[in-house]
Design a protein around this motif. Structure first.
Motif, PDB file in Angstrom:
ATOM      1  N   PHE A   1      -0.582 -11.735  -0.837  1.00 36.18           N
ATOM      2  CA  PHE A   1      -1.641 -10.854  -1.320  1.00 36.18           C
ATOM      3  C   PHE A   1      -1.408  -9.433  -0.820  1.00 36.18           C
ATOM      4  CE2 PHE A   1      -6.505 -10.020  -0.688  1.00 36.18           C
ATOM      5  CZ  PHE A   1      -6.463  -9.001  -1.629  1.00 36.18           C
ATOM      6  N   GLY A   2      -1.101  -9.291   0.463  1.00 33.55           N
ATOM      7  CA  GLY A   2      -0.871  -7.978   1.042  1.00 33.55           C
ATOM      8  C   GLY A   2       0.318  -7.260   0.428  1.00 33.55           C
ATOM      9  N   LEU A   3       1.379  -7.992   0.162  1.00 35.58           N
ATOM     10  CA  LEU A   3       2.570  -7.377  -0.425  1.00 35.58           C
ATOM     11  C   LEU A   3       2.314  -6.912  -1.858  1.00 35.58           C
ATOM     12  CD1 LEU A   3       5.357  -9.764   0.953  1.00 35.58           C
ATOM     13  CD2 LEU A   3       4.860  -7.421   1.683  1.00 35.58           C
TER      14      LEU A   3
ATOM     15  N   THR B   1      -0.297   3.031   5.415  1.00 34.34           N
ATOM     16  CA  THR B   1      -0.679   2.299   4.206  1.00 34.34           C
ATOM     17  C   THR B   1      -0.052   0.913   4.182  1.00 34.34           C
ATOM     18  OG1 THR B   1      -0.843   4.400   2.995  1.00 34.34           O
ATOM     19  CG2 THR B   1      -0.765   2.380   1.686  1.00 34.34           C
ATOM     20  N   ILE B   2       1.161   0.789   4.684  1.00 31.28           N
ATOM     21  CA  ILE B   2       1.787  -0.530   4.806  1.00 31.28           C
ATOM     22  C   ILE B   2       0.950  -1.417   5.723  1.00 31.28           C
ATOM     23  CG2 ILE B   2       3.797  -1.784   5.700  1.00 31.28           C
ATOM     24  CD1 ILE B   2       5.504   0.619   4.806  1.00 31.28           C
ATOM     25  N   ILE B   3       0.526  -0.840   6.850  1.00 28.26           N
ATOM     26  CA  ILE B   3      -0.318  -1.588   7.776  1.00 28.26           C
ATOM     27  C   ILE B   3      -1.633  -1.972   7.105  1.00 28.26           C
ATOM     28  CG2 ILE B   3      -1.611  -1.458   9.953  1.00 28.26           C
ATOM     29  CD1 ILE B   3       0.582   0.469  10.962  1.00 28.26           C
ATOM     30  N   LEU B   4      -2.247  -1.026   6.423  1.00 27.31           N
ATOM     31  CA  LEU B   4      -3.553  -1.239   5.791  1.00 27.31           C
ATOM     32  C   LEU B   4      -3.517  -2.327   4.725  1.00 27.31           C
ATOM     33  CD1 LEU B   4      -6.518  -0.294   5.266  1.00 27.31           C
ATOM     34  CD2 LEU B   4      -5.544   1.308   3.576  1.00 27.31           C
ATOM     35  N   THR B   5      -2.486  -2.320   3.906  1.00 28.27           N
ATOM     36  CA  THR B   5      -2.448  -3.252   2.780  1.00 28.27           C
ATOM     37  C   THR B   5      -1.942  -4.639   3.163  1.00 28.27           C
ATOM     38  OG1 THR B   5      -0.264  -2.372   2.175  1.00 28.27           O
ATOM     39  CG2 THR B   5      -2.178  -1.467   1.018  1.00 28.27           C
ATOM     40  N   VAL B   6      -1.108  -4.720   4.191  1.00 26.09           N
ATOM     41  CA  VAL B   6      -0.464  -6.001   4.511  1.00 26.09           C
ATOM     42  C   VAL B   6      -1.140  -6.734   5.673  1.00 26.09           C
ATOM     43  CG1 VAL B   6       1.679  -7.104   5.259  1.00 26.09           C
ATOM     44  CG2 VAL B   6       1.753  -5.227   3.593  1.00 26.09           C
ATOM     45  N   VAL B   7      -1.374  -6.046   6.777  1.00 28.98           N
ATOM     46  CA  VAL B   7      -1.861  -6.721   7.990  1.00 28.98           C
ATOM     47  C   VAL B   7      -3.232  -7.369   7.814  1.00 28.98           C
ATOM     48  CG1 VAL B   7      -2.476  -6.423  10.417  1.00 28.98           C
ATOM     49  CG2 VAL B   7      -0.419  -5.325   9.510  1.00 28.98           C
ATOM     50  N   PRO B   8      -4.245  -6.667   7.291  1.00 28.28           N
ATOM     51  CA  PRO B   8      -5.559  -7.311   7.141  1.00 28.28           C
ATOM     52  C   PRO B   8      -5.525  -8.543   6.238  1.00 28.28           C
ATOM     53  CG  PRO B   8      -5.769  -4.942   6.928  1.00 28.28           C
ATOM     54  CD  PRO B   8      -4.303  -5.236   6.919  1.00 28.28           C
ATOM     55  N   ARG B   9      -4.743  -8.503   5.151  1.00 31.19           N
ATOM     56  CA  ARG B   9      -4.682  -9.631   4.221  1.00 31.19           C
ATOM     57  C   ARG B   9      -3.967 -10.826   4.863  1.00 31.19           C
ATOM     58  NH1 ARG B   9      -4.968  -5.330   0.399  1.00 31.19           N
ATOM     59  NH2 ARG B   9      -7.149  -5.347  -0.272  1.00 31.19           N
ATOM     60  N   THR B  10      -2.940 -10.538   5.663  1.00 32.27           N
ATOM     61  CA  THR B  10      -2.233 -11.614   6.358  1.00 32.27           C
ATOM     62  C   THR B  10      -3.153 -12.293   7.370  1.00 32.27           C
ATOM     63  OG1 THR B  10      -0.146 -10.401   6.112  1.00 32.27           O
ATOM     64  CG2 THR B  10      -0.192 -12.188   7.722  1.00 32.27           C
TER      65      THR B  10
END
Length: 215
Positions: A76-78, A103-112
């Protein structure tokens, strides 16, 4: 049956379980990707976009466990990162132009983390006999709530002081980060939570009975 035969049977069973698990995980990943690039996954609105990708993440976390949830959340994050990089999401595209790393952190880390935590919540509750029946519903609601909480808290931590976010702060007349989050998420977060809660709880309970209990 001798020891060699017993070992062979056990190895075959383990291989079958592993293959079954990987097939189910691959199916959930495929569903997330398909939804991400069709209208099934996102409803575009000014500001945030309503996403229903929390549904397959929740279902994956429930039927595949914390690791499966983590992988589904990462997927999902990717896809969210792809939207940010390509301009599929106007909001995250603007953030990507401000700071690609953030933005990489924002989009990937929370979803993971969302997928992992949903899996852990379900696993923990499902092992308690008194709440086992409602564990599906709690986990299905936790997933979209975690998505909103983790995404927005990360957004505030990384981008709140930027001019771009401050335009929203001014627009909503928010006096602090908390009121900004409430105003920014609004009914969008509620819609995500309700839809995921209803759909994911029904699907996960049905699939768990078929795929896990009957395994």
């Amino acid at each position: 049956m001798n020891n060699n035969q017993t070992s062979a049977v056990n190895n075959t069973a383990n291989k079958t379980f592993t293959t079954k698990y990987m097939v189910e995980l691959a199916a959930m990943i495929a569903i997330i990707i398909i939804m991400a690039f069709t209208p099934l996954g996102y409803i575009k609105l000014p500001g945030l976009t309503i996403t229903f990708l929390t549904i397959p993440v929740a279902v994956g976390a429930i039927i595949l466990g914390p690791v499966g949830g983590l992988i589904c959340g990462l997927t999902f994050g990717l896809t969210s990162l792809y939207q940010a990089v390509t301009g599929g999401s106007v909001f995250t595209f603007a953030l990507f132009n401000i700071s690609p790393v953030f933005t990489i952190i924002l989009t990937v880390v929370p979803r993971t983390l969302e997928g992992l935590l949903t899996g852990l919540i379900f696993k923990g509750l499902h092992n308690i006999r008194s709440v086992q029946k409602v564990s599906y519903y709690i986990a299905s609601l936790a997933c979209p709530l975690l998505n909103t909480l983790l995404f927005m808290s990360t957004l505030v931590a990384l981008f709140y002081r930027t001019d771009f976010i401050q335009t929203y702060v001014t627009k909503f007349a928010a006096s602090n980060p908390f009121t900004f989050v409430i105003a920014f998420v609004g009914t969008q977060g509620a819609i995500e939570a309700v839809v995921c809660f209803v759909v994911a709880s029904i699907l996960s309970r049905t699939l768990y009975a078929v795929l896990v209990k009957n395994a």
